[in-house]
Design a protein around this motif. Sequence first.
Motif, mmCIF file in Angstrom:
data_model
loop_
_atom_site.group_PDB
_atom_site.id
_atom_site.type_symbol
_atom_site.label_atom_id
_atom_site.label_comp_id
_atom_site.label_asym_id
_atom_site.label_seq_id
_atom_site.Cartn_x
_atom_site.Cartn_y
_atom_site.Cartn_z
ATOM 1 N N HIS A 112 60.466 20.341 72.059
ATOM 2 C CA HIS A 112 60.000 21.477 71.264
ATOM 3 C C HIS A 112 58.866 21.059 70.326
ATOM 4 C CE1 HIS A 112 63.708 23.287 72.768
ATOM 5 N NE2 HIS A 112 63.207 24.450 72.421
ATOM 6 N N LEU A 113 58.918 19.827 69.857
ATOM 7 C CA LEU A 113 57.827 19.324 69.022
ATOM 8 C C LEU A 113 56.530 19.279 69.821
ATOM 9 C CD1 LEU A 113 56.788 18.102 66.373
ATOM 10 C CD2 LEU A 113 57.525 15.844 67.228
ATOM 11 N N GLN A 140 43.039 21.145 61.954
ATOM 12 C CA GLN A 140 44.343 21.687 62.328
ATOM 13 C C GLN A 140 45.166 22.021 61.094
ATOM 14 O OE1 GLN A 140 46.396 19.150 65.010
ATOM 15 N NE2 GLN A 140 48.271 20.352 65.045
ATOM 16 N N ALA A 141 45.721 23.215 61.082
ATOM 17 C CA ALA A 141 46.596 23.642 59.994
ATOM 18 C C ALA A 141 48.006 23.809 60.540
ATOM 19 C CB ALA A 141 46.090 24.961 59.400
ATOM 20 N N ALA A 142 48.963 23.797 59.636
ATOM 21 C CA ALA A 142 50.354 23.977 60.053
ATOM 22 C C ALA A 142 50.518 25.351 60.694
ATOM 23 C CB ALA A 142 51.280 23.848 58.845
ATOM 24 N N LEU A 154 57.130 30.430 63.562
ATOM 25 C CA LEU A 154 57.100 29.647 64.792
ATOM 26 C C LEU A 154 57.922 28.377 64.633
ATOM 27 C CD1 LEU A 154 56.005 29.180 67.647
ATOM 28 C CD2 LEU A 154 53.990 28.103 66.614
ATOM 29 N N ARG A 155 57.794 27.724 63.465
ATOM 30 C CA ARG A 155 58.564 26.503 63.236
ATOM 31 C C ARG A 155 60.057 26.791 63.192
ATOM 32 N NH1 ARG A 155 55.721 24.331 57.998
ATOM 33 N NH2 ARG A 155 54.820 26.414 57.961
ATOM 34 N N LEU A 181 61.252 27.693 66.896
ATOM 35 C CA LEU A 181 61.370 26.515 67.756
ATOM 36 C C LEU A 181 62.494 25.597 67.290
ATOM 37 C CD1 LEU A 181 57.625 25.626 68.489
ATOM 38 C CD2 LEU A 181 59.305 26.612 70.047
ATOM 39 N N GLY A 182 62.708 25.550 65.994
ATOM 40 C CA GLY A 182 63.817 24.742 65.474
ATOM 41 C C GLY A 182 65.155 25.265 65.959
ATOM 42 N N ILE A 183 65.331 26.593 65.909
ATOM 43 C CA ILE A 183 66.584 27.196 66.377
ATOM 44 C C ILE A 183 66.732 27.019 67.884
ATOM 45 C CG2 ILE A 183 67.806 29.391 66.674
ATOM 46 C CD1 ILE A 183 66.576 30.288 64.014
#
Length: 371
Positions: A22-23, A37-39, A44-45, A48-50
């Motif tokens: 997922h990373l 590049q920005a976070a 979305l984070r 994807l974590g879930i």
Amino acid sequence: MKIRTGLVGFIVVVQTILCLSHLLLYETWTFSPSGDQAAGPLWLRIALGILSVSFLVASLLAWRYTGMLVRAIYKVAAVWLGLLSFLLLASVLSWAAFGFAWLVGFPANFHAIVEALFAIAVAAGICGVFNASWTRITRTTVRLANLPEAWRGRRAALISDLHLGHVRNGSFLRRIVADVLKENPDAVFIAGDLYDGTAIDAKRAAEPLSQLTAPHGVYFVAGNHEQFVDDTQYLQAVEAAGVRVLRNEKVEAAGLQIIGVPYLHATHTEHFASVLKGIGVDRERASILLTHAPDHPQVAEAAGVSLQLSGHTHVGQFIPWSWMARRIYRQFVYGLSRIGQMQVFTSSGAGTWGPPLRLGSNPEIVVLQFE
């Protein structure tokens, strides 16, 4: 204690791989070649974590509990796991395409490449879900030496890997049984993994098998998913539905030897050979061996078996796992093949394990006609 420690270690390894996967998706989607590049967005984070822990959590719940909520969670997590495989492949291809463009000096738009390949990956996943729900009838003719006259021109149905559980249940089995009965087979062989191994009312799920009849019998051998733990509840449920469960034994059906060896007794060559020797296969007469996996066909051939019927491989279900399955099982991964004097038919199975997707392999019921 060793089993528990091994299970914890397995869970840690699997979850680590899922988190890294997922990373990679996140980094691929948010990467900017310009260096500014920005976070990515917070949603979305979080999403994807879930999703990174969803399948493992859903699987642990599925082993212990049943019910509508658990089934829904498991289905969503399983579909996502399949999509993840396609998206990971798309990510790798995106980086490869961008790297090649950079080497040759072509001004490629990295994010445009990612968007296009991710869209293809999602479309492939959706097609895979629909394909997995469309069961085909596969027909093939098998010519066996010393086949009894009573079996010439007769047909048998082979089904395997239904994986009844949180994705597919008794309603799916009822449809499979109805499709088999339309073929009017003279015998029916069920080559294991009828169950997924998750929490289920085994007897209720197997009830549709009571409608499955054939003049020369209906036979079942246990697969690895029945034998993850004690298989008693599964075998009792299958027997209660009127199906003959074969446990390292041979039965006669109009002069044809039908042999059944469960998965755990066919995984090691020496033990497998010992079991077949104890059963006593008559080399001068035609025989059919029903065993879940095509792991050691050379052992069955050496014992004098005429035809081995198996499943297990799923032909990998979908890319990239289909490449791995073909590398492991080679000519025995699917269809009719031969080793020495013995033929082997490996079915791709009717159901799915994990992601309910198939791409590059089709769910099937096999109808064998003997000549």
